[in-house]
Write a protein that holds these residues in place. Structure first.
Motif, PDB file in Angstrom:
ATOM      1  N   THR A 116       0.849  -1.191   0.000  1.00  0.00           N
ATOM      2  CA  THR A 116       0.000   0.000   0.000  1.00  0.00           C
ATOM      3  C   THR A 116       0.883   1.239   0.000  1.00  0.00           C
ATOM      4  OG1 THR A 116      -0.154  -0.177   2.415  1.00  0.00           O
ATOM      5  CG2 THR A 116      -1.976  -1.082   1.133  1.00  0.00           C
ATOM      6  N   ALA A 117       0.944   1.905  -1.133  1.00  0.00           N
ATOM      7  CA  ALA A 117       1.794   3.087  -1.267  1.00  0.00           C
ATOM      8  C   ALA A 117       1.045   4.378  -0.994  1.00  0.00           C
ATOM      9  CB  ALA A 117       2.392   3.141  -2.665  1.00  0.00           C
ATOM     10  N   THR A 118      -0.279   4.350  -1.079  1.00  0.00           N
ATOM     11  CA  THR A 118      -1.084   5.549  -0.872  1.00  0.00           C
ATOM     12  C   THR A 118      -2.241   5.227   0.071  1.00  0.00           C
ATOM     13  OG1 THR A 118      -2.702   5.160  -2.638  1.00  0.00           O
ATOM     14  CG2 THR A 118      -0.597   6.209  -3.265  1.00  0.00           C
ATOM     15  N   PRO A 119      -2.860   6.248   0.659  1.00  0.00           N
ATOM     16  CA  PRO A 119      -4.067   5.991   1.439  1.00  0.00           C
ATOM     17  C   PRO A 119      -5.130   5.240   0.630  1.00  0.00           C
ATOM     18  CG  PRO A 119      -3.274   8.188   1.911  1.00  0.00           C
ATOM     19  CD  PRO A 119      -2.424   7.659   0.777  1.00  0.00           C
ATOM     20  N   GLY A 120      -5.263   5.599  -0.643  1.00  0.00           N
ATOM     21  CA  GLY A 120      -6.250   4.924  -1.482  1.00  0.00           C
ATOM     22  C   GLY A 120      -6.007   3.434  -1.618  1.00  0.00           C
ATOM     23  N   ASP A 121      -4.730   3.021  -1.628  1.00  0.00           N
ATOM     24  CA  ASP A 121      -4.431   1.590  -1.698  1.00  0.00           C
ATOM     25  C   ASP A 121      -4.973   0.859  -0.473  1.00  0.00           C
ATOM     26  OD1 ASP A 121      -3.040   2.024  -4.065  1.00  0.00           O
ATOM     27  OD2 ASP A 121      -1.089   2.170  -3.061  1.00  0.00           O
ATOM     28  N   VAL A 122      -4.791   1.459   0.692  1.00  0.00           N
ATOM     29  CA  VAL A 122      -5.292   0.857   1.926  1.00  0.00           C
ATOM     30  C   VAL A 122      -6.816   0.761   1.884  1.00  0.00           C
ATOM     31  CG1 VAL A 122      -5.407   1.084   4.444  1.00  0.00           C
ATOM     32  CG2 VAL A 122      -3.333   1.791   3.222  1.00  0.00           C
ATOM     33  N   LEU A 123      -7.448   1.823   1.476  1.00  0.00           N
ATOM     34  CA  LEU A 123      -8.902   1.868   1.467  1.00  0.00           C
ATOM     35  C   LEU A 123      -9.498   0.948   0.419  1.00  0.00           C
ATOM     36  CD1 LEU A 123      -9.173   5.701   2.000  1.00  0.00           C
ATOM     37  CD2 LEU A 123      -9.701   3.934   3.677  1.00  0.00           C
ATOM     38  N   ASP A 124      -8.789   0.718  -0.676  1.00  0.00           N
ATOM     39  CA  ASP A 124      -9.235  -0.259  -1.669  1.00  0.00           C
ATOM     40  C   ASP A 124      -9.328  -1.656  -1.058  1.00  0.00           C
ATOM     41  OD1 ASP A 124      -9.920   0.851  -4.135  1.00  0.00           O
ATOM     42  OD2 ASP A 124      -7.833   1.071  -4.748  1.00  0.00           O
ATOM     43  N   VAL A 125      -8.342  -2.014  -0.246  1.00  0.00           N
ATOM     44  CA  VAL A 125      -8.350  -3.328   0.400  1.00  0.00           C
ATOM     45  C   VAL A 125      -9.568  -3.467   1.312  1.00  0.00           C
ATOM     46  CG1 VAL A 125      -7.125  -4.823   2.033  1.00  0.00           C
ATOM     47  CG2 VAL A 125      -5.849  -3.595   0.256  1.00  0.00           C
ATOM     48  N   VAL A 126      -9.814  -2.427   2.081  1.00  0.00           N
ATOM     49  CA  VAL A 126     -10.958  -2.456   3.000  1.00  0.00           C
ATOM     50  C   VAL A 126     -12.266  -2.493   2.211  1.00  0.00           C
ATOM     51  CG1 VAL A 126     -12.137  -1.202   4.844  1.00  0.00           C
ATOM     52  CG2 VAL A 126      -9.629  -1.266   4.770  1.00  0.00           C
ATOM     53  N   SER A 127     -12.331  -1.731   1.136  1.00  0.00           N
ATOM     54  CA  SER A 127     -13.524  -1.722   0.300  1.00  0.00           C
ATOM     55  C   SER A 127     -13.839  -3.120  -0.218  1.00  0.00           C
ATOM     56  CB  SER A 127     -13.320  -0.768  -0.874  1.00  0.00           C
ATOM     57  OG  SER A 127     -14.349  -0.926  -1.836  1.00  0.00           O
ATOM     58  N   THR A 128     -12.831  -3.793  -0.745  1.00  0.00           N
ATOM     59  CA  THR A 128     -13.046  -5.129  -1.304  1.00  0.00           C
ATOM     60  C   THR A 128     -13.559  -6.091  -0.245  1.00  0.00           C
ATOM     61  OG1 THR A 128     -11.348  -4.789  -2.984  1.00  0.00           O
ATOM     62  CG2 THR A 128     -11.919  -7.061  -2.462  1.00  0.00           C
ATOM     63  N   ALA A 129     -13.033  -5.987   0.965  1.00  0.00           N
ATOM     64  CA  ALA A 129     -13.481  -6.861   2.051  1.00  0.00           C
ATOM     65  C   ALA A 129     -14.966  -6.635   2.344  1.00  0.00           C
ATOM     66  CB  ALA A 129     -12.646  -6.609   3.301  1.00  0.00           C
ATOM     67  N   PHE A 130     -15.401  -5.386   2.372  1.00  0.00           N
ATOM     68  CA  PHE A 130     -16.804  -5.102   2.631  1.00  0.00           C
ATOM     69  C   PHE A 130     -17.687  -5.535   1.468  1.00  0.00           C
ATOM     70  CE2 PHE A 130     -15.514  -2.231   6.099  1.00  0.00           C
ATOM     71  CZ  PHE A 130     -16.526  -2.481   7.012  1.00  0.00           C
ATOM     72  N   LEU A 131     -17.207  -5.360   0.255  1.00  0.00           N
ATOM     73  CA  LEU A 131     -18.026  -5.710  -0.909  1.00  0.00           C
ATOM     74  C   LEU A 131     -18.286  -7.204  -0.998  1.00  0.00           C
ATOM     75  CD1 LEU A 131     -16.495  -3.292  -3.560  1.00  0.00           C
ATOM     76  CD2 LEU A 131     -18.815  -3.218  -2.641  1.00  0.00           C
ATOM     77  N   HIS A 132     -17.475  -8.001  -0.333  1.00  0.00           N
ATOM     78  CA  HIS A 132     -17.667  -9.450  -0.327  1.00  0.00           C
ATOM     79  C   HIS A 132     -18.384  -9.917   0.938  1.00  0.00           C
ATOM     80  CE1 HIS A 132     -14.617  -9.182  -3.517  1.00  0.00           C
ATOM     81  NE2 HIS A 132     -15.161 -10.298  -3.961  1.00  0.00           N
ATOM     82  N   THR A 133     -19.084  -9.000   1.580  1.00  0.00           N
ATOM     83  CA  THR A 133     -19.814  -9.311   2.805  1.00  0.00           C
ATOM     84  C   THR A 133     -21.304  -9.391   2.512  1.00  0.00           C
ATOM     85  OG1 THR A 133     -18.155  -8.171   4.144  1.00  0.00           O
ATOM     86  CG2 THR A 133     -20.310  -8.513   5.158  1.00  0.00           C
ATOM     87  N   GLY A 134     -21.991 -10.283   3.216  1.00  0.00           N
ATOM     88  CA  GLY A 134     -23.420 -10.430   3.033  1.00  0.00           C
ATOM     89  C   GLY A 134     -24.198  -9.289   3.641  1.00  0.00           C
ATOM     90  N   GLY A 135     -25.506  -9.336   3.461  1.00  0.00           N
ATOM     91  CA  GLY A 135     -26.365  -8.299   3.986  1.00  0.00           C
ATOM     92  C   GLY A 135     -26.381  -7.070   3.102  1.00  0.00           C
ATOM     93  N   THR A 136     -27.056  -6.042   3.574  1.00  0.00           N
ATOM     94  CA  THR A 136     -27.169  -4.788   2.819  1.00  0.00           C
ATOM     95  C   THR A 136     -26.053  -3.820   3.164  1.00  0.00           C
ATOM     96  OG1 THR A 136     -29.575  -5.028   2.730  1.00  0.00           O
ATOM     97  CG2 THR A 136     -28.674  -2.841   2.302  1.00  0.00           C
ATOM     98  N   SER A 137     -25.729  -3.717   4.439  1.00  0.00           N
ATOM     99  CA  SER A 137     -24.771  -2.705   4.889  1.00  0.00           C
ATOM    100  C   SER A 137     -23.367  -2.961   4.368  1.00  0.00           C
ATOM    101  CB  SER A 137     -24.755  -2.634   6.419  1.00  0.00           C
ATOM    102  OG  SER A 137     -25.990  -2.190   6.911  1.00  0.00           O
TER     103      SER A 137
END
Length: 204
Positions: free
Chosen positions: A61-82
């Motif tokens: 992760t070279a930028t803040p966006g790189d870190v947040l991309d990882v977190v985003s992907t984890a949430f996008l693969h989560t069930g439910g609506t939220s």
């Protein structure tokens, strides 16, 4: 974190603080969801954050966006609506923070884009007793900030928490809580509380 900018290491530290805050509050979030929804909110977030933790251990992760991309992907693969909604919010924030260091302007733009996306996808607005009730005031506080980063983050954190607290008096118009109507009056929306934890963790 300097007085006016944050980098990838700072963003990892932010996520670490959020993970720890969620661990402390997971049962409370689950209880809130059980009183107003189907009770799976805490479990879904735990799953997402577990994937995020594991992925961040391996991802460069070279930028803040790189870190947040990882977190985003984890949430996008989560069930439910939220989960997917949080994932899209983090995805938009990542797009706005792909430089080596970011400040209030980049964070405000990312918050605004992410919140607009959540509102469009979820169909909720302020007063509907959802995560939007914390996202909108936090975004407005960042956008209006005229001081340094620390002051801006403090204002955003206070606004997010006040927004989350305001959901206790609302009757839900969106989400699972809308199915139970007045039964959920007096209960904080767990999504809004989770947003408050995210923004408070950003302050450090």
């Amino acid at each position: 974190m300097t007085s006016d900018t944050m980098d990838a290491a700072d963003t990892r530290a932010w996520m670490g603080r959020f993970f720890a805050a969620f661990d402390r509050e997971r049962q409370a979030l689950t209880d809130l969801d059980r009183r107003s929804g189907d009770g799976d909110f805490g479990a879904n977030l735990r799953s997402a954050l577990g994937r995020a933790r594991a992925a961040l251990d391996e991802a460069p992760t070279a930028t803040p966006g790189d870190v947040l991309d990882v977190v985003s992907t984890a949430f996008l693969h989560t069930g439910g609506t939220s989960g997917p909604l949080f994932g899209m919010w983090f995805r938009q924030l990542a797009k706005a923070t792909r430089t080596e260091v970011v400040g209030v302007a980049e964070l405000a733009r990312g918050f605004a884009d992410g919140t607009a996306t959540v509102r469009r996808l979820g169909g909720a607005g302020p007063g509907d007793k959802t995560m939007v009730d914390a996202l909108v005031p936090a975004t407005e506080a960042l956008t209006a900030a005229t001081g340094g980063l620390a002051d801006a983050l403090a204002a955003a954190a206070d606004a997010a928490r006040a927004g989350a607290e305001s959901t206790a008096d609302l009757v839900a118009n969106r989400g699972r809580a809308s199915y139970v109507g007045e039964v959920a009056r007096g209960v904080l929306d767990p999504g809004a509380v989770a947003v408050a934890l995210i923004v408070e963790s950003l302050r450090g």
